[in-house]
Design an enzyme around this catalytic site. Structure first.
Site, PDB file in Angstrom:
ATOM      1  CD  GLU A 139      19.202  -0.371  -1.525  1.00 37.30           C
ATOM      2  OE1 GLU A 139      19.620  -0.604  -0.377  1.00 37.30           O
ATOM      3  OE2 GLU A 139      19.944  -0.207  -2.511  1.00 37.30           O
ATOM      4  CE  LYS A 167      16.349  -7.374   7.637  1.00 32.46           C
ATOM      5  NZ  LYS A 167      15.803  -6.497   8.700  1.00 32.46           N
ATOM      6  CB  ALA A 217      -0.930  -0.014   1.210  1.00 35.15           C
TER       7      ALA A 217
END
Length: 458
Positions: A139, A215, A25
């Site tokens: 990214e 990550k 959204a």
């Protein structure tokens, strides 16, 4: 009189969006709010044309009626009116992975915020993207809105990176910094994080360091040109950190943060490079850049051999920051498409591929053995309140050649008759601390496993 025809504006980059939750959204809102700015910077408009989510009727605060609805998100990649697919569903496998594979196989550019999928399948997806000549961009998968991947791939591209350190999980950082500010214990602050939406109902991936490990593996591949090696990322979480540890760290001039750290060492003279990757709660000196990162914020410190220390800091999650990273990837794709006269352009663009260099050029590095690494360590013992306990602990330290800088026993025994004993070691080899803990393993004096946290060098 001059005559001629004006050049037609380039066709918009047409996007299929899988997942219209908080971030999805946010992507819709951002593309609408900054449409003119984005078009000017991308050289063409970027428009969502199709969306998919689990609940068609849910109110998401954005108008989805202009977009085609797809009940089967994995089929969106086959649409003729789609140039790029954005995957915001999550999960290392399942429909997200199927969609990613379908998009690349169908010649579509792929943008994802899915760190688990990239950590587990990034090499295969990267090879497929190179073969298909389409971009693979992620990214938003690392550190939310912080442009750390672009920073390492492009801004620091001329540097050999010596080390990457980072606070890579906003949930853990919120918990630890709130414990620091309030003196409350872990379980209480975790419940608050869940109530505020900073932690999932099942917070295991966050608080056990697994999310940060995903990550870190991605950053290590980009920073060092190493093949992704998630199996050798050592992860320790924060669930055993107590308010007493926070207070003692503060008295010693430190804060406690969950830190992911990766570096490469050479094995002997001209030997093969070995990769160390680990996520651990650490004591961070107050003059270290990571010490000042509070709340659900992320930060990454990279050490370049010519640039010196680089600090990237910002919001690690949320609709706005993560949507910003997703749309930045779409802008890159739109620029490449305009330059190459196609929807996707070449797979590497100006920066050599999804991981800075082609997947085939990434080096498989053996895991580094940390035993000879030197540093100071904080160790907290939970012990029975009886004579001889301290003597037993200090004897084990002596026998393992661990030098004790300070030792603290504060407060009265709790209801179970337990006392916390904390020590800080002088600088020494990690193997010595490990040996001391081995000597104490099974001791009746210890009522819980010791908590070991390294002290980061400033």
């Amino acid at each position: 009189m001059e005559t001629g025809t004006s050049k037609a504006p380039p066709r918009p980059l047409r996007v299929a969006l899988a997942g219209v939750g908080t971030v999805g959204a946010g992507v819709v809102r951002l593309l609408d709010a900054n449409a003119r700015l984005i078009e000017a910077r991308a050289g063409r408009a970027i428009r969502v044309v199709a969306v998919s989510a689990r609940d068609r009727d849910k109110d998401r605060g954005v108008d989805l009626s202009p977009f085609a609805w797809c009940d089967d998100m994995t089929a969106m990649a086959a649409r003729d009116d789609v140039d790029a697919v954005v995957e915001l569903v999550g999960g290392a496998d399942g429909p997200a992975l199927t969609l990613a594979r379908n998009a690349i196989a169908g010649g579509k550019a792929l943008v994802t915020a899915n760190k688990a999928m990239i950590a587990h399948h990034g090499l295969a997806l990267g090879e497929a993207a190179e073969a298909a000549g389409v971009p693979l961009k992620f990214e938003a998968a690392v550190a939310g809105g912080i442009p750390i991947i672009k920073g390492l791939r492009e801004g620091a591209a001329a540097n050999a990176i010596d080390r990457v350190q980072g606070i890579l999980n906003g949930t853990c950082n919120f918990i630890l910094s709130t414990m620091e500010d309030t003196g409350r214990d872990f379980a209480d602050v975790l419940a608050e994080a869940q109530a505020k939406g900073f932690a999932e109902a099942d917070p295991t991936l966050d608080i056990e360091g697994i999310d940060a490990g995903h990550k870190l593996a991605i950053l290590a591949a980009i920073a060092f040109g190493a093949r992704l090696d998630l199996d050798h990322v050592s992860c320790e979480g924060i669930a055993r950190v107590r308010a007493a540890d926070i207070a003692r760290a503060r008295d010693l001039g430190f804060v406690i943060r969950l830190v992911g750290e990766a570096d490469v060492e050479q094995s002997g003279s001209g030997g093969a490079a070995r990769l160390l990757q680990r996520v651990r709660p650490c004591l961070v000196p107050r003059d270290h850049p990571l010490a000042h990162v509070d709340g659900p914020t992320n930060a990454v410190v990279a050490q370049g051999n010519y640039s010196g220390r680089l600090l990237f800091q910002g919001a690690g999650a949320g609709d706005g920051p993560t949507a910003s990273a997703v749309v930045a990837d779409l802008i890159d794709i739109a620029r490449w498409a305009a330059r190459n006269g196609s929807a996707g352009g070449d797979a590497g663009g100006e920066t050599g591929g999804a991981f800075s260099i082609p997947v085939g050029a990434l080096v498989a590095m053996a895991p580094a053995e940390p035993g000879e690494r030197r540093g100071r360590t904080y160790i907290r013992f939970t012990v029975a309140d009886r004579p001889g306990v301290l003597a037993e602990i200090t004897a084990a330290m002596r026998d393992a050649e661990v030098s004790i800088e300070s030792l603290i026993q504060q407060g009265e025994p709790d209801e179970a008759g337990e006392v916390l004993v904390a020590m800080v070691t002088h600088e020494g080899a990690e193997r010595c601390v490990s040996e001391a803990l081995r000597l104490l393993d099974g001791s009746a004096s210890l009522t819980a496993a010791p908590l070991v946290m390294p002290i980061l060098a400033a």
